[in-house]
Design a protein around this motif. Structure first.
Motif, short mmCIF file in Angstrom:
data_model
loop_
_atom_site.label_atom_id
_atom_site.label_comp_id
_atom_site.label_asym_id
_atom_site.label_seq_id
_atom_site.Cartn_x
_atom_site.Cartn_y
_atom_site.Cartn_z
N PRO A 61 0.87 -1.24 -0.08
CA PRO A 61 0.01 0.08 -0.02
C PRO A 61 0.64 1.32 0.00
O PRO A 61 1.83 1.42 0.64
CB PRO A 61 -0.90 -0.21 1.29
N TYR A 94 1.19 4.20 1.56
CA TYR A 94 0.45 4.84 2.78
C TYR A 94 0.77 6.53 2.60
O TYR A 94 0.02 7.15 3.16
CB TYR A 94 1.24 4.54 4.17
N ARG A 110 -2.18 7.74 0.75
CA ARG A 110 -3.40 7.53 1.39
C ARG A 110 -3.25 8.75 2.51
O ARG A 110 -4.54 9.38 2.60
CB ARG A 110 -3.51 6.35 1.94
N GLY A 133 -6.10 11.54 2.84
CA GLY A 133 -6.81 11.99 3.96
C GLY A 133 -6.52 13.27 4.66
O GLY A 133 -7.49 13.85 5.34
N ASP A 152 -5.04 -0.08 6.69
CA ASP A 152 -5.31 -0.88 5.56
C ASP A 152 -6.99 -0.78 5.81
O ASP A 152 -7.77 -0.48 4.66
CB ASP A 152 -4.90 -2.45 5.45
N TRP A 162 -8.52 2.67 5.31
CA TRP A 162 -8.90 2.88 3.76
C TRP A 162 -9.78 1.83 2.72
O TRP A 162 -10.42 2.46 2.13
CB TRP A 162 -7.26 2.70 2.97
N ASP A 163 -9.67 0.81 3.35
CA ASP A 163 -10.41 -0.22 2.24
C ASP A 163 -11.97 -0.27 2.94
O ASP A 163 -12.73 -0.64 1.95
CB ASP A 163 -9.91 -1.67 2.63
N ARG A 187 -13.97 4.16 4.25
CA ARG A 187 -13.70 5.45 3.40
C ARG A 187 -14.64 5.63 2.41
O ARG A 187 -15.22 4.58 1.86
CB ARG A 187 -12.47 5.30 2.69
N ASP A 245 -12.55 10.57 -0.01
CA ASP A 245 -11.44 9.92 0.90
C ASP A 245 -11.63 10.77 2.39
O ASP A 245 -10.95 10.92 3.31
CB ASP A 245 -10.20 10.56 0.25
N PHE A 276 -13.12 9.29 6.01
CA PHE A 276 -13.16 8.28 7.00
C PHE A 276 -14.38 8.31 8.02
O PHE A 276 -14.45 9.23 8.72
CB PHE A 276 -11.87 8.14 7.61
N TRP A 287 -13.79 1.46 11.70
CA TRP A 287 -12.72 1.27 11.02
C TRP A 287 -12.63 0.07 10.41
O TRP A 287 -12.33 -0.34 9.18
CB TRP A 287 -11.18 1.31 11.79
N ILE A 347 -3.52 6.14 9.54
CA ILE A 347 -2.49 5.87 8.13
C ILE A 347 -1.19 6.88 8.16
O ILE A 347 -0.41 6.41 7.69
CB ILE A 347 -3.53 6.74 6.89
#
Length: 334
Positions: free
Chosen positions: A4, A6, A9, A13, A286, A289-290, A293, A297, A299, A303, A322
């Protein structure tokens, strides 16, 4: 397997977080005063760990603008004050600007007025002096330790840091499972109240600093006891950090808590040799993000998903995971 990105990301974010920022007030729309200190800390940590200066002007802007609401970043809540002090320590570390460190020292001096002999010591939660709780005192010891490290020849800050840790342990706020409860009853005993994630995290920052100062691995062992309890007791079956309020709904304070835990777990895991902490941070980053989100972007609270709604508190909290993953990846590559 593709690793990833990061850093990308974290950049996405942080851009999303800053869409809530209001330069006129130095705060973030949709969230409150103490949350703003944590949003600022997230931006500072992003800047520090990526080198991206795109948002660095927010530090000075907030320093000037936010004081119009509470001069010196001080209000009646000693824990709110502590969050702002830690933000300014982080700002000092990034910029070297002594005004920020002076602000943190002034806040610490004010917060000392909240310490008295009730329950054998400790800070009150606020100036009404009706409740002594864990978070206010964790902030106190963490701030004292960090100020000691940044004050040549100091002994006073260190003395307060050690005194704060001794008080927390003497009052048995750390329960038998290793999780820290919220505070004390009127009879000065552990009230058995909820074990919020930020109570488990903030103290890790203080223990990491005390280990750096003293070289005493007992501080790491105490921290590992708390961190291990959190990873086993405040997570989903998939190992994703979960706040006790998530099933019923978290308020605007509670939505901030998880990011604080991950921020300080990251600082702690750089001293501890337990690989589980690094794996936990990466897995949670992870999952944010997966699974948590939206297309902008932004959150959400949970989680592990699904995404619920967006605000600056949720964003800054999840962003910390992140950023921590970014920092760990950069550290391992260096």
């Amino acid at each position: 397997m593709v690793q990833p990105d990061y850093r990308a990301r974290a950049a996405a974010g942080t851009r999303a977080l800053q869409r809530w920022y209001r330069p006129r007030t130095g705060g973030w729309k949709t969230t409150g005063w103490w949350n703003a200190a944590n949003a600022l800390t997230a931006v500072i940590r992003y800047t520090r760990h990526t080198g991206d200066q795109a948002h660095s002007s927010v530090i000075e802007t907030t320093f000037r603008a936010a004081q119009r609401k509470n001069p010196g970043f001080i209000n009646k809540f000693f824990d709110d004050n502590g969050w702002w002090a830690l933000a300014w320590v982080a700002a000092y570390d990034l910029t070297g600007d002594g005004r920020y460190l002076d602000a943190a020292r002034t806040i610490f001096a004010h917060n000392l007025t909240g310490w008295d002999g009730t329950c054998g010591g400790g800070l009150w939660w606020n100036t009404e002096r009706k409740y002594k709780n864990a978070i206010t005192n964790e902030l106190f010891l963490t701030l004292a330790a960090l100020l000691h490290q940044r004050t040549q020849g100091d002994q006073e800050y260190l003395s307060w840091a050690l005194r704060g840790w001794d008080w927390l342990t003497a009052r048995a706020l750390i329960g038998p499972s290793g999780l820290i409860n919220d505070g004390l009853t009127a009879d000065c005993v552990n009230n058995g109240a909820l074990t919020w994630t930020y109570n488990q995290g903030t103290v890790l920052g203080g223990l990491a600093a005390l280990y750096d100062i003293t070289g005493d691995r007992a501080y790491l062992r105490h921290g590992e006891f708390i961190a291990d309890a959190t990873l086993s007791g405040l997570t989903s079956p998939r190992g994703i950090l979960t706040e006790p309020c998530e099933s019923s709904g978290c308020n605007g304070d509670q939505t901030q808590f998880k990011g604080i835990f991950v921020r300080y777990l990251h600082e702690f895991c750089l001293r501890s040799d337990r690989p589980a902490y690094r794996a936990f941070i990466l897995a949670n980053a992870d999952s944010v993000w997966d699974n948590a989100r939206n297309a902008a972007d932004q959150f959400g609270l949970r989680w592990g998903g699904p995404f619920d709604k967006a605000d600056a508190s949720r964003q800054a909290s999840a962003l910390e995971a992140i950023i921590a993953a970014t920092a760990l990846r950069e550290h391992s590559a260096s």
